[in-house]
Design a protein around this motif. Sequence first.
Motif, short mmCIF file in Angstrom:
data_model
loop_
_atom_site.label_atom_id
_atom_site.label_comp_id
_atom_site.label_asym_id
_atom_site.label_seq_id
_atom_site.Cartn_x
_atom_site.Cartn_y
_atom_site.Cartn_z
N CYS A 176 6.95 -4.83 -2.05
CA CYS A 176 5.99 -4.67 -0.96
C CYS A 176 6.30 -5.67 0.16
N SER A 177 6.38 -5.16 1.39
CA SER A 177 6.67 -6.05 2.52
C SER A 177 5.44 -6.86 2.93
N GLU A 178 4.28 -6.53 2.37
CA GLU A 178 3.06 -7.27 2.67
C GLU A 178 2.87 -8.46 1.73
N CYS A 179 3.12 -8.22 0.43
CA CYS A 179 2.81 -9.28 -0.54
C CYS A 179 3.97 -9.64 -1.46
N GLY A 180 5.04 -8.89 -1.41
CA GLY A 180 6.22 -9.24 -2.21
C GLY A 180 6.20 -8.75 -3.65
N LYS A 181 5.10 -8.14 -4.07
CA LYS A 181 5.05 -7.61 -5.45
C LYS A 181 5.73 -6.23 -5.51
N GLY A 182 5.90 -5.74 -6.72
CA GLY A 182 6.60 -4.46 -6.87
C GLY A 182 5.80 -3.27 -6.35
N VAL A 183 6.54 -2.26 -5.90
CA VAL A 183 5.86 -1.03 -5.48
C VAL A 183 6.18 0.08 -6.46
N GLU A 184 5.33 1.11 -6.49
CA GLU A 184 5.64 2.27 -7.30
C GLU A 184 5.50 3.53 -6.46
N LEU A 185 6.22 4.57 -6.89
CA LEU A 185 6.13 5.85 -6.18
C LEU A 185 4.97 6.62 -6.76
N LYS A 186 3.99 6.94 -5.93
CA LYS A 186 2.91 7.81 -6.40
C LYS A 186 2.24 8.51 -5.23
N ILE A 187 1.48 9.53 -5.54
CA ILE A 187 0.78 10.27 -4.50
C ILE A 187 -0.58 9.61 -4.29
N PRO A 188 -0.80 9.02 -3.12
CA PRO A 188 -2.10 8.38 -2.87
C PRO A 188 -3.23 9.41 -2.85
N ASP A 189 -4.44 8.97 -3.13
CA ASP A 189 -5.60 9.87 -3.07
C ASP A 189 -5.66 10.54 -1.70
N GLY A 190 -5.85 11.83 -1.70
CA GLY A 190 -6.01 12.55 -0.44
C GLY A 190 -4.69 12.88 0.23
N ASP A 191 -3.60 12.48 -0.37
CA ASP A 191 -2.28 12.77 0.20
C ASP A 191 -1.65 13.89 -0.60
N ASN A 192 -0.48 14.33 -0.21
CA ASN A 192 0.16 15.42 -0.95
C ASN A 192 1.64 15.18 -1.23
N ARG A 193 2.09 13.95 -0.98
CA ARG A 193 3.47 13.65 -1.36
C ARG A 193 3.61 12.19 -1.78
N GLU A 194 4.68 11.94 -2.49
CA GLU A 194 4.87 10.59 -3.04
C GLU A 194 5.15 9.56 -1.94
N ARG A 195 4.55 8.40 -2.12
CA ARG A 195 4.77 7.27 -1.21
C ARG A 195 5.04 6.04 -2.06
N HIS A 196 5.65 5.04 -1.45
CA HIS A 196 5.74 3.75 -2.13
C HIS A 196 4.41 3.05 -1.93
N VAL A 197 3.75 2.75 -3.04
CA VAL A 197 2.43 2.13 -2.99
C VAL A 197 2.49 0.81 -3.76
N CYS A 198 1.96 -0.24 -3.16
CA CYS A 198 1.96 -1.54 -3.81
C CYS A 198 0.89 -1.57 -4.89
N SER A 199 1.32 -1.97 -6.08
CA SER A 199 0.37 -1.99 -7.20
C SER A 199 -0.54 -3.21 -7.11
N HIS A 200 -0.19 -4.15 -6.26
CA HIS A 200 -0.97 -5.37 -6.14
C HIS A 200 -1.96 -5.30 -4.97
N CYS A 201 -1.46 -5.12 -3.75
CA CYS A 201 -2.36 -5.11 -2.58
C CYS A 201 -2.71 -3.70 -2.12
N GLN A 202 -2.15 -2.69 -2.79
CA GLN A 202 -2.47 -1.27 -2.52
C GLN A 202 -1.96 -0.75 -1.18
N THR A 203 -1.16 -1.53 -0.49
CA THR A 203 -0.61 -1.03 0.78
C THR A 203 0.25 0.21 0.51
N ILE A 204 0.05 1.22 1.35
CA ILE A 204 0.87 2.43 1.25
C ILE A 204 1.97 2.32 2.31
#
Length: 181
Positions: free
Chosen positions: A4-32
């Motif tokens: 994550c460019s915001e907090c430096g923790k790992g990101v995972e690929l998942k579809i955010p709520d209300g979205d319809n395609r995979e994004r890199h989402v931070c598991s720590h700060c939740q930044t999409i």
Amino acid sequence: MKYCSECGKGVELKIPDGDNRERHVCSHCQTIHYKNPNVVAGCLPVWEDKILLCKRAIEPRHGFWTLPAGFMENDESLEQAATRESIEEANANLEVTNIYTIVSLPHINQVYILYLAKLKDLNFSAGVESLDVQLFTEEQIPWDNLAFRTINFTLKHYFEDRKNNSFPVHHGTIEKNNRYQ
Ligand SMILES: [Zn+2]
């Protein structure tokens, strides 16, 4: 993307709520972390019956001819980007008139938007990204040595439109094939 460019923790690929395609989402700060297409802005500079082309000094397509164009920066307008690229690549003193071609390149996530422009004088020269800058008549265009299909698309339309002295906006989509861009 791994971190994550915001907090430096790992990101995972998942579809955010209300979205319809995979994004890199931070598991720590939740930044999409969205990734969206880039805009390439540029000009078709005209002087009398000639148009200005730049010979590329950089990859991709080193040594091939192109119209002055490049990636739009933050905090600038499309018109500013097109003008800036023409100065950087050709030291060209020009005035953009109207948007001329809009080309989507979905396979490389780019949209080209090129303006028609009038060269104000002949004091152009190669910028750092160009090996050479020259004016070409229609007969002199190096069709087999153009850098990108977007440039081919734009020049073909230009010389066709010039017969009628009418330059409407042309838009198109260039799909992936085995050739360059
Ligand atoms: Zn984070």
